[in-house]
Write a protein that holds these residues in place. Structure first.
Motif, PDB file in Angstrom:
ATOM      1  N   GLU A   9       0.844  -1.208   0.000  1.00 41.59           N
ATOM      2  CA  GLU A   9       0.000   0.000   0.000  1.00 41.59           C
ATOM      3  C   GLU A   9       0.873   1.250   0.000  1.00 41.59           C
ATOM      4  N   TYR A  10       1.931   1.219   0.789  1.00 38.85           N
ATOM      5  CA  TYR A  10       2.869   2.340   0.882  1.00 38.85           C
ATOM      6  C   TYR A  10       3.501   2.631  -0.474  1.00 38.85           C
ATOM      7  N   GLU A  11       4.014   1.612  -1.120  1.00 38.58           N
ATOM      8  CA  GLU A  11       4.703   1.803  -2.399  1.00 38.58           C
ATOM      9  C   GLU A  11       3.756   2.247  -3.504  1.00 38.58           C
ATOM     10  N   SER A  12       2.512   1.768  -3.487  1.00 38.55           N
ATOM     11  CA  SER A  12       1.556   2.117  -4.537  1.00 38.55           C
ATOM     12  C   SER A  12       0.709   3.344  -4.198  1.00 38.55           C
ATOM     13  N   CYS A  13       0.901   3.885  -2.986  1.00 45.76           N
ATOM     14  CA  CYS A  13       0.120   5.048  -2.518  1.00 45.76           C
ATOM     15  C   CYS A  13      -1.376   4.739  -2.485  1.00 45.76           C
ATOM     16  N   ASP A  14      -1.707   3.533  -2.073  1.00 45.17           N
ATOM     17  CA  ASP A  14      -3.096   3.093  -1.984  1.00 45.17           C
ATOM     18  C   ASP A  14      -3.640   3.435  -0.600  1.00 45.17           C
ATOM     19  N   VAL A  15      -4.451   4.477  -0.530  1.00 47.01           N
ATOM     20  CA  VAL A  15      -5.005   4.922   0.756  1.00 47.01           C
ATOM     21  C   VAL A  15      -6.470   4.502   0.920  1.00 47.01           C
ATOM     22  N   SER A  16      -6.891   3.488   0.171  1.00 46.81           N
ATOM     23  CA  SER A  16      -8.296   3.074   0.209  1.00 46.81           C
ATOM     24  C   SER A  16      -8.685   2.342   1.499  1.00 46.81           C
ATOM     25  N   ASN A  17      -7.703   1.803   2.228  1.00 46.91           N
ATOM     26  CA  ASN A  17      -7.996   1.050   3.445  1.00 46.91           C
ATOM     27  C   ASN A  17      -6.984   1.401   4.542  1.00 46.91           C
ATOM     28  N   PRO A  18      -6.962   2.669   4.974  1.00 43.08           N
ATOM     29  CA  PRO A  18      -5.946   3.068   5.952  1.00 43.08           C
ATOM     30  C   PRO A  18      -6.239   2.527   7.343  1.00 43.08           C
ATOM     31  N   ILE A  19      -5.168   2.388   8.125  1.00 40.32           N
ATOM     32  CA  ILE A  19      -5.322   2.083   9.550  1.00 40.32           C
ATOM     33  C   ILE A  19      -5.963   3.293  10.223  1.00 40.32           C
ATOM     34  N   ARG A  20      -5.473   4.474   9.823  1.00 39.53           N
ATOM     35  CA  ARG A  20      -5.963   5.718  10.410  1.00 39.53           C
ATOM     36  C   ARG A  20      -5.667   6.871   9.470  1.00 39.53           C
ATOM     37  N   MET A  21      -6.541   7.864   9.493  1.00 42.72           N
ATOM     38  CA  MET A  21      -6.319   9.114   8.757  1.00 42.72           C
ATOM     39  C   MET A  21      -6.034  10.216   9.782  1.00 42.72           C
ATOM     40  N   TYR A  22      -5.027  11.003   9.510  1.00 43.28           N
ATOM     41  CA  TYR A  22      -4.678  12.143  10.357  1.00 43.28           C
ATOM     42  C   TYR A  22      -5.075  13.409   9.601  1.00 43.28           C
ATOM     43  N   THR A  23      -5.925  14.223  10.229  1.00 42.33           N
ATOM     44  CA  THR A  23      -6.492  15.381   9.532  1.00 42.33           C
ATOM     45  C   THR A  23      -6.468  16.669  10.352  1.00 42.33           C
ATOM     46  N   ASP A  24      -5.895  16.648  11.550  1.00 42.65           N
ATOM     47  CA  ASP A  24      -5.955  17.799  12.448  1.00 42.65           C
ATOM     48  C   ASP A  24      -4.929  18.886  12.148  1.00 42.65           C
ATOM     49  N   GLY A  25      -3.853  18.551  11.448  1.00 40.95           N
ATOM     50  CA  GLY A  25      -2.795  19.530  11.171  1.00 40.95           C
ATOM     51  C   GLY A  25      -1.627  19.415  12.126  1.00 40.95           C
TER      52      GLY A  25
END
Length: 129
Positions: free
Chosen positions: A81-97
């Motif tokens: 996922e890291y190498e292909s930049c596949d963010v379709s099934n993340p463990i977590r999203m960080y969005t606060d800044g």
């Protein structure tokens, strides 16, 4: 950009507050890594160079400072996922800044820009604890 300046200021304030809370001394077993250094997590920073040669240990923390209006960060499960930049099934999203992520145990953790073009242009980090 105002957002990036505010994030940098917040990082500095938090670092000073943490230092003062510890009596001005950092705990030897814990290192706080501000990803990307002064630029933070930004497409203009060279995260790969920043991380080269760094040692990450269990108990350390990584600090992600970025403009939430322009960026979010995905923590991924696998190298593929890291190498292909596949963010379709993340463990977590960080969005606060501004996110402080404890490195609680050994293993490899993968963080990428949720923007495909930024990720493909190496705005990503793998941390081997």
């Amino acid at each position: 950009m105002v957002g990036v300046k505010m994030v940098k200021a917040l990082v500095m304030i938090m670092a000073v507050a943490l230092s003062l809370g510890l009596g001005g001394q950092w705990a030897a077993a814990q290192v706080h890594h501000v990803v990307g250094g002064d630029r933070g997590w930004d497409s203009s920073s060279d995260v790969a160079s920043w991380s080269a040669g760094r040692v990450f240990r269990a108990g350390d923390k990584i600090w992600l400072a970025y403009s939430p209006a322009q960026e979010s960060i995905a923590e991924l499960q696998s190298k593929e996922e890291y190498e292909s930049c596949d963010v379709s099934n993340p463990i977590r999203m960080y969005t606060d800044g501004f996110d402080v992520i404890p490195l609680d145990g050994e293993g490899i953790r993968y963080f990428v820009s949720s923007k495909y073009d930024n990720c493909k242009n190496w705005l990503k980090l793998h941390v081997n604890v």
